[in-house]
Design a protein around this motif. Sequence first.
Motif, PDB file in Angstrom:
ATOM      1  N   THR A 127       0.842  -1.186   0.000  1.00 18.45           N
ATOM      2  CA  THR A 127       0.000   0.000   0.000  1.00 18.45           C
ATOM      3  C   THR A 127       0.879   1.238   0.000  1.00 18.45           C
ATOM      4  N   LEU A 128       0.500   2.242  -0.766  1.00 18.14           N
ATOM      5  CA  LEU A 128       1.204   3.522  -0.810  1.00 18.14           C
ATOM      6  C   LEU A 128       0.310   4.601  -0.214  1.00 18.14           C
ATOM      7  N   PHE A 129       0.809   5.278   0.831  1.00 21.96           N
ATOM      8  CA  PHE A 129       0.111   6.411   1.433  1.00 21.96           C
ATOM      9  C   PHE A 129       0.755   7.705   0.939  1.00 21.96           C
ATOM     10  N   VAL A 130      -0.028   8.550   0.266  1.00 20.44           N
ATOM     11  CA  VAL A 130       0.538   9.762  -0.335  1.00 20.44           C
ATOM     12  C   VAL A 130       0.045  11.017   0.380  1.00 20.44           C
ATOM     13  N   SER A 131       0.941  11.993   0.478  1.00 24.80           N
ATOM     14  CA  SER A 131       0.598  13.334   0.970  1.00 24.80           C
ATOM     15  C   SER A 131       0.229  14.167  -0.256  1.00 24.80           C
ATOM     16  N   THR A 132      -1.056  14.469  -0.418  1.00 30.57           N
ATOM     17  CA  THR A 132      -1.559  14.923  -1.711  1.00 30.57           C
ATOM     18  C   THR A 132      -1.118  16.328  -2.103  1.00 30.57           C
ATOM     19  N   ARG A 133      -0.878  17.218  -1.160  1.00 32.40           N
ATOM     20  CA  ARG A 133      -0.368  18.548  -1.532  1.00 32.40           C
ATOM     21  C   ARG A 133       0.954  18.409  -2.277  1.00 32.40           C
ATOM     22  N   HIS A 134       1.778  17.467  -1.847  1.00 30.12           N
ATOM     23  CA  HIS A 134       3.090  17.290  -2.457  1.00 30.12           C
ATOM     24  C   HIS A 134       2.981  16.640  -3.836  1.00 30.12           C
ATOM     25  N   ILE A 135       1.981  15.790  -4.020  1.00 33.08           N
ATOM     26  CA  ILE A 135       1.729  15.231  -5.349  1.00 33.08           C
ATOM     27  C   ILE A 135       1.180  16.313  -6.269  1.00 33.08           C
ATOM     28  N   ASP A 136       0.306  17.155  -5.740  1.00 31.25           N
ATOM     29  CA  ASP A 136      -0.280  18.246  -6.533  1.00 31.25           C
ATOM     30  C   ASP A 136       0.764  19.241  -7.017  1.00 31.25           C
ATOM     31  N   THR A 137       1.690  19.614  -6.133  1.00 30.13           N
ATOM     32  CA  THR A 137       2.576  20.756  -6.401  1.00 30.13           C
ATOM     33  C   THR A 137       4.034  20.392  -6.650  1.00 30.13           C
ATOM     34  N   GLY A 138       4.460  19.203  -6.226  1.00 27.62           N
ATOM     35  CA  GLY A 138       5.877  18.864  -6.278  1.00 27.62           C
ATOM     36  C   GLY A 138       6.682  19.461  -5.145  1.00 27.62           C
ATOM     37  N   GLU A 139       6.023  20.180  -4.244  1.00 28.26           N
ATOM     38  CA  GLU A 139       6.692  20.781  -3.086  1.00 28.26           C
ATOM     39  C   GLU A 139       7.334  19.681  -2.239  1.00 28.26           C
ATOM     40  N   ARG A 140       8.596  19.884  -1.846  1.00 25.30           N
ATOM     41  CA  ARG A 140       9.311  18.858  -1.085  1.00 25.30           C
ATOM     42  C   ARG A 140       8.790  18.759   0.346  1.00 25.30           C
ATOM     43  N   LYS A 183      -2.613   0.862 -11.246  1.00 21.99           N
ATOM     44  CA  LYS A 183      -2.837  -0.140 -12.293  1.00 21.99           C
ATOM     45  C   LYS A 183      -2.062  -1.422 -12.005  1.00 21.99           C
ATOM     46  N   ARG A 184      -0.949  -1.302 -11.312  1.00 19.89           N
ATOM     47  CA  ARG A 184      -0.138  -2.474 -10.976  1.00 19.89           C
ATOM     48  C   ARG A 184      -0.647  -3.197  -9.734  1.00 19.89           C
ATOM     49  N   GLY A 185      -1.747  -2.738  -9.175  1.00 20.86           N
ATOM     50  CA  GLY A 185      -2.340  -3.407  -8.026  1.00 20.86           C
ATOM     51  C   GLY A 185      -2.006  -2.816  -6.676  1.00 20.86           C
ATOM     52  N   VAL A 186      -1.329  -1.681  -6.646  1.00 20.20           N
ATOM     53  CA  VAL A 186      -0.964  -1.043  -5.380  1.00 20.20           C
ATOM     54  C   VAL A 186      -2.179  -0.319  -4.799  1.00 20.20           C
ATOM     55  N   GLU A 187      -2.473  -0.570  -3.537  1.00 18.90           N
ATOM     56  CA  GLU A 187      -3.536   0.161  -2.828  1.00 18.90           C
ATOM     57  C   GLU A 187      -3.033   1.576  -2.549  1.00 18.90           C
ATOM     58  N   ILE A 188      -3.865   2.589  -2.838  1.00 19.56           N
ATOM     59  CA  ILE A 188      -3.467   3.982  -2.604  1.00 19.56           C
ATOM     60  C   ILE A 188      -4.270   4.536  -1.428  1.00 19.56           C
ATOM     61  N   GLY A 189      -3.562   4.964  -0.399  1.00 20.03           N
ATOM     62  CA  GLY A 189      -4.181   5.554   0.771  1.00 20.03           C
ATOM     63  C   GLY A 189      -3.685   6.976   0.989  1.00 20.03           C
ATOM     64  N   ALA A 190      -4.215   7.629   2.002  1.00 23.73           N
ATOM     65  CA  ALA A 190      -3.913   9.031   2.284  1.00 23.73           C
ATOM     66  C   ALA A 190      -2.921   9.162   3.434  1.00 23.73           C
ATOM     67  N   HIS A 191      -2.036  10.140   3.299  1.00 22.77           N
ATOM     68  CA  HIS A 191      -1.028  10.440   4.318  1.00 22.77           C
ATOM     69  C   HIS A 191      -1.094  11.931   4.652  1.00 22.77           C
ATOM     70  N   ALA A 192      -2.341  12.392   4.874  1.00 24.58           N
ATOM     71  CA  ALA A 192      -2.668  13.803   5.076  1.00 24.58           C
ATOM     72  C   ALA A 192      -2.474  14.569   3.766  1.00 24.58           C
ATOM     73  N   HIS A 193      -2.802  15.852   3.785  1.00 18.67           N
ATOM     74  CA  HIS A 193      -2.624  16.690   2.589  1.00 18.67           C
ATOM     75  C   HIS A 193      -1.206  17.265   2.595  1.00 18.67           C
ATOM     76  N   TRP A 194      -0.904  18.101   3.591  1.00 16.19           N
ATOM     77  CA  TRP A 194       0.472  18.579   3.793  1.00 16.19           C
ATOM     78  C   TRP A 194       1.109  17.679   4.835  1.00 16.19           C
ATOM     79  N   HIS A 195       2.329  17.258   4.594  1.00 15.33           N
ATOM     80  CA  HIS A 195       2.976  16.294   5.488  1.00 15.33           C
ATOM     81  C   HIS A 195       3.379  16.993   6.792  1.00 15.33           C
ATOM     82  N   TRP A 196       2.434  16.953   7.750  1.00 16.95           N
ATOM     83  CA  TRP A 196       2.679  17.631   9.028  1.00 16.95           C
ATOM     84  C   TRP A 196       1.966  16.887  10.136  1.00 16.95           C
ATOM     85  N   PRO A 197       2.512  16.930  11.381  1.00 22.56           N
ATOM     86  CA  PRO A 197       1.853  16.233  12.485  1.00 22.56           C
ATOM     87  C   PRO A 197       0.416  16.703  12.684  1.00 22.56           C
TER      88      PRO A 197
END
Length: 343
Positions: free
Chosen positions: A114-127, A220-234
């Motif tokens: 499973t991959l948990f993504v922080s979506t603001r960083h996917i949206d913007t490329g911000e590190r 498409k390769r079968g990886v479950e996509i989950g959320a890791h907040a929007h901005w990566h912050w506590p």
Amino acid sequence: MTGTSGQLFRQVGKWIPPVLTRPFGGPAAVFFHGVEQAIADAHVQNNHHGLETFRAIAKSLKRNFDVLPLSALDEVLRNPRRYRRALFVMSDDGYANVLSVAAPVLAEFRLPWTLFVSTRHIDTGERNPMFLARLFFAFAPAGLYEIPHFAGPIKLNGRQARQAEEAACIETLKTMAAAAARQAIAAMGAALSDARLNHIVDGFASDRFLSWAQVRELKKRGVEIGAHAHWHWPMNARQSEGTLAEQARLPKQRIEAEVGPCRFFAYPFGNTADVGRQAWRAVREAGYEAAFTTLSGTLDASTDRWLLPRYGIGLNERRVSSLIPMLRAGNARLVRWQKSIAA
């Protein structure tokens, strides 16, 4: 598993064969961040396994556990004794190298993940904000810096002194509300010229984030996509209810718009100081079926679906398969904490 107890378990785990610890285990979840062909600066790139180490870990997990897709979570939670060797493998943040480097290794050993993504960083490329902070401590010129929301000036002078100052300041950063933290990190970036900062950032390709097209490729390769907040912050008690609601709601909306159903959540940082009472409620109310912390324990101990345990695989762990069954030792602490913030 953190602190002194975590260090002790890692040391013990080096010497015990997996076959001896297996009877003590229960179903568990583990996670990593990124994987790189080669690590140029281990201190700055501290979220990334080297490729050969990661391959050895994957091979060991395949040999010693029943690695299941996260869609099997409900069945495992209902029948934990039946699934004592069950393991869920996860990756946090959404670094581009999980597609180019980690995914082929996991496919080689036929390990679902499973991959948990922080979506603001996917949206913007911000590190990642902590990556940007580490660049300040590593590369800003020597001197004193007045950074917003810090009680006193930050002194940078000498490698060891910088790393000690960094450790203390990162802990302070993590206690800040998101808006204050953004101001502080922006000031750290301003200590380097735009050209120099961009040059340094470009030199660490390991910390680039995936694009949405790449996330869809993993799906498409079968990886479950989950959320890791929007901005990566506590998601701690310093954050407003509005911020916490946004951190839970927005990534689900973005993932479902770009990729498809988003059923699971993982808290950024995810330890006791990073997840407040209002955070897990915001996650539950956003409609997630389960959420994962970074506290150690086995899944049979959990009393709360939105505060499940996970173990972060150390960057140099060669005997992780011996250590995973020992995670049960964290169950009492896990349950006490779950009850304390669920009250």
